[in-house]
Design a protein around this motif. Structure first.
Motif, PDB file in Angstrom:
ATOM      1  N   ALA A   1     -16.434 -53.507   8.031  1.00  0.00           N
ATOM      2  CA  ALA A   1     -16.362 -54.119   9.365  1.00  0.00           C
ATOM      3  C   ALA A   1     -14.922 -54.243   9.854  1.00  0.00           C
ATOM      4  O   ALA A   1     -14.679 -54.524  11.014  1.00  0.00           O
ATOM      5  N   ASN A   2     -13.978 -54.005   8.973  1.00  0.00           N
ATOM      6  CA  ASN A   2     -12.573 -53.959   9.376  1.00  0.00           C
ATOM      7  C   ASN A   2     -12.299 -52.583   9.984  1.00  0.00           C
ATOM      8  O   ASN A   2     -12.427 -51.563   9.316  1.00  0.00           O
ATOM      9  N   PRO A   3     -11.892 -52.559  11.260  1.00  0.00           N
ATOM     10  CA  PRO A   3     -11.735 -51.282  11.964  1.00  0.00           C
ATOM     11  C   PRO A   3     -10.826 -50.290  11.250  1.00  0.00           C
ATOM     12  O   PRO A   3     -11.006 -49.087  11.386  1.00  0.00           O
ATOM     13  N   PHE A   4      -9.894 -50.802  10.494  1.00  0.00           N
ATOM     14  CA  PHE A   4      -9.026 -49.886   9.749  1.00  0.00           C
ATOM     15  C   PHE A   4      -9.868 -49.002   8.831  1.00  0.00           C
ATOM     16  O   PHE A   4      -9.769 -47.773   8.847  1.00  0.00           O
ATOM     17  N   PHE A   5     -10.737 -49.630   8.077  1.00  0.00           N
ATOM     18  CA  PHE A   5     -11.606 -48.864   7.191  1.00  0.00           C
ATOM     19  C   PHE A   5     -12.717 -48.174   7.969  1.00  0.00           C
ATOM     20  O   PHE A   5     -13.177 -47.090   7.603  1.00  0.00           O
ATOM     21  N   GLY A   6     -13.154 -48.816   9.031  1.00  0.00           N
ATOM     22  CA  GLY A   6     -14.181 -48.210   9.870  1.00  0.00           C
ATOM     23  C   GLY A   6     -13.738 -46.860  10.394  1.00  0.00           C
ATOM     24  O   GLY A   6     -14.497 -45.886  10.366  1.00  0.00           O
ATOM     25  N   LYS A   7     -12.496 -46.817  10.839  1.00  0.00           N
ATOM     26  CA  LYS A   7     -11.985 -45.554  11.377  1.00  0.00           C
ATOM     27  C   LYS A   7     -11.890 -44.498  10.294  1.00  0.00           C
ATOM     28  O   LYS A   7     -12.258 -43.335  10.495  1.00  0.00           O
ATOM     29  N   ILE A   8     -11.383 -44.894   9.161  1.00  0.00           N
ATOM     30  CA  ILE A   8     -11.289 -43.936   8.050  1.00  0.00           C
ATOM     31  C   ILE A   8     -12.684 -43.431   7.674  1.00  0.00           C
ATOM     32  O   ILE A   8     -12.905 -42.233   7.496  1.00  0.00           O
ATOM     33  N   ALA A   9     -13.619 -44.352   7.598  1.00  0.00           N
ATOM     34  CA  ALA A   9     -14.985 -43.978   7.225  1.00  0.00           C
ATOM     35  C   ALA A   9     -15.559 -42.983   8.226  1.00  0.00           C
ATOM     36  O   ALA A   9     -16.218 -42.009   7.859  1.00  0.00           O
TER      37      ALA A   9
END
Lengths: 352, 352
Positions: A92-100
């Motif tokens: 749910a953290n956009p940083f990881f969301g974007k990577i995902a």
DNA sequence: ATGAAAGCGCTAACAC
DNA sequence: GTGTTAGCGCTTTCAT
């Protein structure tokens, strides 16, 4: 399209009643060839084998039946699931969301599926997810380690299970990984603050053993040392109670008489809490206080002052991660490779 | 633990050399029983079958070899992958990120894995993902539809493939789904603005055919009609160029002499763009302009004024979605069920 | 209480 | 150029 199975091997194409999925056998039957031929044609094997006319018959039959190869069966046979496991701290953290998101899109292109898990910075959950994913027969893992997860990695190493480390690193675990030049960019951040006039830069960082975060601290310390600046007491935040710790730390500094004149937040979550505080305290940015944060964040856009930040090359990170893990899967005994990409410092209003 | 396979069926436990994963056969060999018995014990079947002593022997053997059942093989046999496909507009959007996270966690508890795809509001990508996931043998799909994706749903209906619709809805597609009371809560939002003194509320919404979004509009219109308020020309934004359209629309209103005195943004992305604009224009909230937005967003926290917003019950949504799809999978001919959960209006500073 | 064996849908080695 | 068949690792029916 479905098939009604009447006797043992005899299938009857029917319109509505759903009983059995179309299998390679049905295609073979319809095209009047063996299942082997179907497999050969549909997998586009070196085509010196099947004549064009039968190949066409097979393709037509497959189309007509709307045949979809069963990947599970294929996986079982080939011992490759074409599934990759991704474990991040928090999807749910956009940083990881974007990577995902990028990872998923790139993976799709080469026929891989990604399953995602969020560790919540908890090493037990992390280990549990790894096991679950391995049980799920993933071909490889892309992992953002959490604190105290060393034993999980040792186990993976011992079993020679393919994985790569993403974004973070762990002391003593020397594995294939991809991250950014944390120390260098943090050094640059701090130097920039100083060059722009800061005499009392403050570091807001984590109390952690994660290497990537420690490197950010090192970069900061190196810069203030080189500039002969006396350190203000850094704020070191526990990863599970960020807001409280940040508030308390900043309170201490801003209520005292040795106020910082610039802050470097080493993550987007720290910056988020910190900026909230600064907003409440009505502190003038950049006049009273310069600010640089790590990571991009949509939230910064609604802050009255445009925040300068360190931009990580997410696309590159994801692409490299994917490339690396695929490489690893196909070549298990490869040399260990640690790729370091360059982050970029984006200067905006918060650094005059 | 690995096994060196020497002859056909004879395996030799070895320490370092990696050749072959431990299979049920190895456990059976070590425990001196048939693979059937291993299967029975390890799957905790009704235990009137195997004696306790052999059961223990089997468990020990499994433990000793660190046996991990191959889910792929199990899937092939049982025709259940225990994988669910989730397709959202954008996994990097925290709204979907949060749902995905909860979904994943809940699914894990009941032995399901989730694979996630981002449609990017593109119906071709959406359809492609569906197909990819079905090829991957997912047991069911959780779908947030995009515009013009009707044909994908018709196909699924025709094949009786289990799926449920999440968060959104499509005109003419009557399927199992879970969403919130969009119209009612939007009605409440608008009424609240009016009760708090707004004479000229402005709707900032999408130009779309997605039912859930249209319902939000209806709620707004219903409220202004009931209060005999003359409509300001609503801003209807194209989903693929939000920022530009929002800016243009707001410019028109705030440069004219019939300025709105309150705004209802029907999504977090709209609010994000709108708030950016209001910040730049230095418009006084709530004195000059009251604001209510749809969805929670971290970003709101860095805005100088606390934004009132509609809070969707994400946990409940995710839990219901999961329950519903599992239900659907186990009972394909169930009645269609459309569950509507209640959102909550959180009032803060932006609505005096 | 336990084992033998069929078979899930596919790939690939081998035969013709 | 095409077919036959073994077998991937498991579940489950049917014997015993």
């Amino acid at each position: 399209m479905y098939i009604v199975q009447l006797k043992n091997n005899y299938n009857f194409v029917f319109n509505k009643i759903v009983l059995k999925k179309v299998s390679i056998k049905d295609v073979a039957n319809l095209a009047n060839v063996s299942i082997a031929s179907v497999s050969y044609v549909l997998n586009k094997m070196p085509n010196n084998r099947i004549s064009e006319s039968t190949a066409n018959r097979i393709k037509e039959a497959a189309e007509k039946l709307n045949y979809r190869p069963n990947k599970i069966a294929k996986s079982l046979k080939t011992n490759q699931s074409k599934i990759l496991g991704l474990i991040v701290a928090d999807i749910a953290n956009p940083f990881f969301g974007k990577i995902a998101k990028i990872l998923e899109e790139e993976a799709l292109k080469i026929g891989y599926t990604i399953i995602i898990g969020s560790s919540g910075e908890n090493n037990e959950k992390f280990d549990k997810l790894i096991n679950f994913f391995i049980d799920q027969q993933v071909d490889g893992l892309i992992l953002a380690p959490v604190e105290n997860s060393e034993k999980s990695f040792l186990k993976l190493n011992q079993e020679k299970f393919p994985y790569i480390i993403l974004d973070r690193n762990l002391d003593g675990i020397n594995s294939n990984g991809i991250k950014i030049n944390n120390e260098e960019i943090s050094f640059e951040v701090t130097n920039t603050l100083i060059k722009k006039g800061s005499k009392k830069p403050l570091l807001v960082s984590y109390e952690t053993t994660l290497g990537n975060l420690l490197e950010r601290d090192f970069g900061f310390y190196k810069a203030i040392k080189e500039n002969n600046i006396k350190e203000l007491e850094s704020i070191k935040v526990k990863i599970d109670d960020i807001q409280k710790d940040v508030y308390a730390g900043l309170d201490k500094h801003f209520n005292g008489d040795n106020k910082p004149d610039s802050i470097f937040f080493t993550s987007n979550k720290l910056a988020f809490s910190g900026l909230k505080y600064l907003l409440k305290r009505n502190i003038n940015i950049p006049e009273e206080l310069q600010v640089i944060a790590f990571d991009e964040s949509e939230a910064y856009e609604l802050f009255p002052v445009e925040i300068s930040y360190v931009k990580q090359p997410l696309d590159e990170i994801a692409q490299n991660a994917l490339e690396m893990i695929i490489n690893n899967i196909n070549n298990k005994n490869k040399v260990i490779q640690n790729k370091e990409l360059c982050a970029e410092l984006i200067l905006r209003e918060s650094t005059n």
